[in-house]
Write a protein that holds these residues in place. Structure first.
Motif, PDB file in Angstrom:
ATOM      1  N   CYS A  26       0.816  -1.215   0.000  1.00 22.83           N
ATOM      2  CA  CYS A  26       0.000   0.000   0.000  1.00 22.83           C
ATOM      3  C   CYS A  26       0.852   1.268   0.000  1.00 22.83           C
ATOM      4  O   CYS A  26       1.997   1.273   0.476  1.00 22.83           O
ATOM      5  N   LYS A  27       0.258   2.332  -0.514  1.00 26.56           N
ATOM      6  CA  LYS A  27       0.765   3.683  -0.341  1.00 26.56           C
ATOM      7  C   LYS A  27      -0.192   4.407   0.597  1.00 26.56           C
ATOM      8  O   LYS A  27      -1.366   4.026   0.710  1.00 26.56           O
ATOM      9  N   ALA A  28       0.304   5.433   1.259  1.00 25.04           N
ATOM     10  CA  ALA A  28      -0.558   6.205   2.156  1.00 25.04           C
ATOM     11  C   ALA A  28      -1.124   7.414   1.431  1.00 25.04           C
ATOM     12  O   ALA A  28      -0.470   7.996   0.563  1.00 25.04           O
ATOM     13  N   ARG A  29      -2.342   7.803   1.770  1.00 21.91           N
ATOM     14  CA  ARG A  29      -2.943   8.997   1.184  1.00 21.91           C
ATOM     15  C   ARG A  29      -2.095  10.215   1.507  1.00 21.91           C
ATOM     16  O   ARG A  29      -1.518  10.340   2.588  1.00 21.91           O
ATOM     17  N   GLY A  30      -2.035  11.133   0.562  1.00 27.42           N
ATOM     18  CA  GLY A  30      -1.240  12.344   0.757  1.00 27.42           C
ATOM     19  C   GLY A  30      -1.708  13.197   1.913  1.00 27.42           C
ATOM     20  O   GLY A  30      -0.922  13.947   2.501  1.00 27.42           O
ATOM     21  N   VAL A  31      -2.980  13.058   2.279  1.00 32.75           N
ATOM     22  CA  VAL A  31      -3.527  13.879   3.363  1.00 32.75           C
ATOM     23  C   VAL A  31      -2.834  13.598   4.687  1.00 32.75           C
ATOM     24  O   VAL A  31      -2.730  14.483   5.550  1.00 32.75           O
ATOM     25  N   ILE A  47      -8.047   0.221   4.174  1.00 34.28           N
ATOM     26  CA  ILE A  47      -7.404   0.341   2.868  1.00 34.28           C
ATOM     27  C   ILE A  47      -8.433   0.166   1.754  1.00 34.28           C
ATOM     28  O   ILE A  47      -9.487  -0.442   1.958  1.00 34.28           O
ATOM     29  N   GLU A  48      -8.110   0.756   0.611  1.00 35.59           N
ATOM     30  CA  GLU A  48      -8.903   0.568  -0.596  1.00 35.59           C
ATOM     31  C   GLU A  48      -8.047  -0.165  -1.621  1.00 35.59           C
ATOM     32  O   GLU A  48      -6.891   0.218  -1.856  1.00 35.59           O
ATOM     33  N   SER A  50      -7.013  -1.616  -5.421  1.00 36.62           N
ATOM     34  CA  SER A  50      -7.040  -1.147  -6.799  1.00 36.62           C
ATOM     35  C   SER A  50      -6.564  -2.272  -7.703  1.00 36.62           C
ATOM     36  O   SER A  50      -5.656  -3.029  -7.348  1.00 36.62           O
ATOM     37  N   VAL A  56      -4.367   1.587  -1.285  1.00 35.71           N
ATOM     38  CA  VAL A  56      -4.165   2.884  -0.630  1.00 35.71           C
ATOM     39  C   VAL A  56      -4.699   2.824   0.793  1.00 35.71           C
ATOM     40  O   VAL A  56      -5.810   2.331   1.037  1.00 35.71           O
ATOM     41  N   THR A  58      -6.470   4.534   3.531  1.00 32.68           N
ATOM     42  CA  THR A  58      -7.399   5.670   3.548  1.00 32.68           C
ATOM     43  C   THR A  58      -7.695   6.180   4.954  1.00 32.68           C
ATOM     44  O   THR A  58      -8.151   7.308   5.112  1.00 32.68           O
ATOM     45  N   ASP A  59      -7.441   5.368   5.960  1.00 34.95           N
ATOM     46  CA  ASP A  59      -7.745   5.808   7.331  1.00 34.95           C
ATOM     47  C   ASP A  59      -6.833   5.080   8.307  1.00 34.95           C
ATOM     48  O   ASP A  59      -6.491   3.900   8.094  1.00 34.95           O
TER      49      ASP A  59
END
Length: 292
Positions: A26-31, A47-48, A50, A56, A58-59
């Protein structure tokens, strides 16, 4: 999809999801970066997935605790590891580890390794000082003695191994989790200190809802971030006496009518533990003075 971060390398996070235990890169959201939040091994996350790229994160769910060095979170139990020989235990350092584990709001297990090299009086001395405060496991990394007891004590928790270099953390990890493949460091004959061998932070699933952190060079905690008056709460044998001194704001240093010093005099609290308390109290006062 919910999961737990089990490893982080080069900006990628590896998240294990139930029930099959599939691991997703996974990558982490930029936020998170904008918010000053860095995902950590041990984080419970959402995670979401793809089809064409990495998943990704997401939380990140609220943490029970977290540490900067090493970057781990949600530790339930610290196994504070020292050895009887090579290196011999430093009581002041041992108490600092125990205090920091207390400050992180975790369970604590004291693990004394290389018991096969210890004299009976050395074992008894450790038992006399710490036996009424913490569970103690006497371990022989060479034979595996004590490992089953340790497994029972950490069952169902996220446990981290911490202790000075050379005490056998990687050896104990290998005994707890042979599949972890932790590289065992040789003791430097010149310094009697271990060489750091673990390369990155990782958490391993030991089954029975038990997870074990493998933490590179977890040989010290960050400086204790506490007010001087909070220190007494981090020594369980002293915490039991809070409110029983003559003065409500007693620091257990020089004040008359101090229940803690009276307990030391009658042998209910060990002199070495009280000495380490005084040493850490002076350090906290000096840090507070320099801060302002």
């Amino acid at each position: 999809m919910k999961g737990i971060i089990i490893k982080g390398i080069g900006g990628f996070y590896y998240v294990k999801t139930p029930p099959e235990g599939t691991v997703h890169q996974c990558k982490a959201r930029g936020v998170f970066k904008k918010q000053g939040i860095t995902p950590m091994v041990g984080d419970d996350v959402e995670i979401e997935l793809s089809e064409n790229s990495d998943a990704v994160i997401t939380d990140i769910f609220p943490r029970r605790n977290h540490f900067i060095r090493p970057p781990i979170s949600n530790v339930d139990c610290f196994c504070v590891i020292f050895s009887f020989k090579d290196p011999e235990p430093n009581r002041a350092v041992m108490d600092k580890f125990l205090v920091m584990a207390e400050a992180s709001n975790t369970d604590v297990v004291l693990c004394m390794n290389k018991v096969d090299l210890a004299k009976a009086e050395e074992i008894q001395n450790i038992q006399n000082v710490y036996g009424s405060i913490y569970p103690i496991v006497y371990i022989c990394g060479r034979t595996g003695e004590g490992i089953d007891i340790l497994k029972d004590l950490i069952k169902g928790s996220k446990a981290a191994l911490a202790g000075p270099s050379g005490v056998g953390k990687s050896t104990i990890l290998n005994l707890l989790l042979p599949e972890a493949g932790a590289e065992i460091g040789e003791i430097s004959k010149k310094t009697s200190r271990g060489k750091h061998t673990t390369r990155h932070v990782e958490i391993f699933d030991a089954g029975d809802r038990t997870f074990i952190f493998d933490t590179p060079g977890f040989t010290s905690f960050d400086v204790l971030d506490a007010e001087p008056e909070d220190l007494q709460h981090l020594y369980p044998e002293m915490a039991n006496l809070i409110g029983k001194c003559r003065f409500d704001d007693c620091t257990h240093m020089e004040e008359p009518g101090c229940s803690v010093r009276e307990a030391v005099e009658r042998g209910a609290i060990s002199e070495s533990r009280y000495a380490s308390y005084r040493e850490q109290m002076e350090e906290l006062k000096l840090r507070l003075k320099n801060k302002y």
